[in-house]
Design a protein around this motif. Structure first.
Motif, PDB file in Angstrom:
ATOM      1  N   LEU A  82     -24.336  51.491  36.024  1.00 24.42           N
ATOM      2  CA  LEU A  82     -22.873  51.585  35.978  1.00 24.42           C
ATOM      3  C   LEU A  82     -22.288  50.631  34.942  1.00 24.42           C
ATOM      4  O   LEU A  82     -21.274  50.941  34.314  1.00 24.42           O
ATOM      5  N   ARG A  83     -22.934  49.501  34.755  1.00 25.90           N
ATOM      6  CA  ARG A  83     -22.445  48.529  33.781  1.00 25.90           C
ATOM      7  C   ARG A  83     -22.713  48.961  32.340  1.00 25.90           C
ATOM      8  O   ARG A  83     -21.943  48.658  31.438  1.00 25.90           O
ATOM      9  N   GLN A  84     -23.808  49.690  32.124  1.00 24.92           N
ATOM     10  CA  GLN A  84     -24.230  50.018  30.760  1.00 24.92           C
ATOM     11  C   GLN A  84     -24.030  51.485  30.387  1.00 24.92           C
ATOM     12  O   GLN A  84     -24.309  51.865  29.254  1.00 24.92           O
ATOM     13  N   ALA A  85     -23.560  52.307  31.313  1.00 26.29           N
ATOM     14  CA  ALA A  85     -23.471  53.756  31.056  1.00 26.29           C
ATOM     15  C   ALA A  85     -22.624  54.066  29.832  1.00 26.29           C
ATOM     16  O   ALA A  85     -23.029  54.846  28.955  1.00 26.29           O
ATOM     17  N   SER A  86     -21.449  53.476  29.750  1.00 20.92           N
ATOM     18  CA  SER A  86     -20.560  53.763  28.626  1.00 20.92           C
ATOM     19  C   SER A  86     -21.189  53.330  27.308  1.00 20.92           C
ATOM     20  O   SER A  86     -21.113  54.045  26.300  1.00 20.92           O
ATOM     21  N   TRP A  87     -21.825  52.166  27.315  1.00 20.18           N
ATOM     22  CA  TRP A  87     -22.475  51.675  26.096  1.00 20.18           C
ATOM     23  C   TRP A  87     -23.613  52.594  25.671  1.00 20.18           C
ATOM     24  O   TRP A  87     -23.753  52.920  24.479  1.00 20.18           O
ATOM     25  N   LEU A  88     -24.434  53.031  26.619  1.00 19.05           N
ATOM     26  CA  LEU A  88     -25.538  53.930  26.291  1.00 19.05           C
ATOM     27  C   LEU A  88     -25.032  55.226  25.658  1.00 19.05           C
ATOM     28  O   LEU A  88     -25.573  55.690  24.648  1.00 19.05           O
ATOM     29  N   LEU A  89     -23.985  55.800  26.238  1.00 14.99           N
ATOM     30  CA  LEU A  89     -23.430  57.033  25.679  1.00 14.99           C
ATOM     31  C   LEU A  89     -22.864  56.794  24.286  1.00 14.99           C
ATOM     32  O   LEU A  89     -23.000  57.633  23.398  1.00 14.99           O
TER      33      LEU A  89
END
Length: 226
Positions: free
Chosen positions: A41-48
């Motif tokens: 949840l913390r890294q999802a936006s960054w990964l996308l």
């Protein structure tokens, strides 16, 4: 049990130092599912943002199904990771997430789910009639003057509503509101990829609405980004 505790702690240390994949692997080995969820949840936006939707999907499906079922945000991110590759599966996950957010009263979750559902129809580029439901659902949420967690999220939601109303309901009063807001946010400190997407959508609007004045302004903003 002692080994799993050590794996969990090692995963925390790696996570703190930015070694995300190694940390996630250790969390899974330790069956530290809460830590694994938190990392996703913390890294999802960054990964996308890095174009790593496949990595994000791989992480989510490694969790026990009960974890994913119990967490609407995991279903949301799974759906978002599928938007560009499998729109039908993406919508199934996003609609489930929307229903869960609606039940829990999470306004931002509802708006983000609808925004991404709209995006699936944009990428599919096949039919627009189903957007009527989502325009109707998103309109009152936007008109309630919600507090957006970030400029990026506000930008994404307004971009999606712009596209939905432009192609399905061009007389909708929110179309003008979205055009003006996206144009305004385009001049703030947003990620360059978001800005290029927003500029493209605005130029599409300008082309269909015969707005060369606004188009020239958008071109002036977008050209240096390219």
């Amino acid at each position: 049990e002692q080994r799993r505790a050590l794996q969990h702690r090692a995963g925390q240390l790696l996570d703190a130092r930015g070694h995300l994949e190694a940390a996630f692997d250790l969390f899974c080995q330790a069956q530290a599912w809460r830590a694994a969820e938190a990392l996703i949840l913390r890294q999802a936006s960054w990964l996308l943002g890095q174009g790593r939707g496949e990595t994000l999907r791989g992480w989510i499906v490694l969790l026990p199904p009960s974890c994913v079922e119990a967490n609407a945000w995991l279903r949301y991110w799974l759906g978002v990771s599928l938007v560009q590759v499998d729109q039908i599966q993406a919508r199934a996950q996003l609609e489930d997430a929307f229903d869960a957010f609606r039940i829990s009263g999470d306004t931002v979750g509802q708006m983000r789910s609808i925004s991404s559902i709209i995006d699936t129809y944009f990428f599919e580029w096949s039919h627009w009639r189903p957007l009527d439901r989502w325009i109707e659902a998103l309109e009152p949420l936007m008109l309630a003057s919600p507090t957006y967690p970030s400029g990026e999220i506000e930008f994404d939601i307004h971009c999606s509503m712009l596209i939905a109303t432009l192609y399905r309901c061009p007389g909708h009063p929110l179309l003008k509101v979205c055009v003006e807001r996206v144009a305004s946010l385009l001049e703030t400190d947003l990620d360059v990829n978001r800005k290029v997407v927003g500029a493209t959508l605005l130029l599409t609007f300008c082309n269909l609405a015969s707005r060369p004045d606004l188009a020239q302004h958008i071109v002036t903003i977008a050209e240096p980004l390219l």
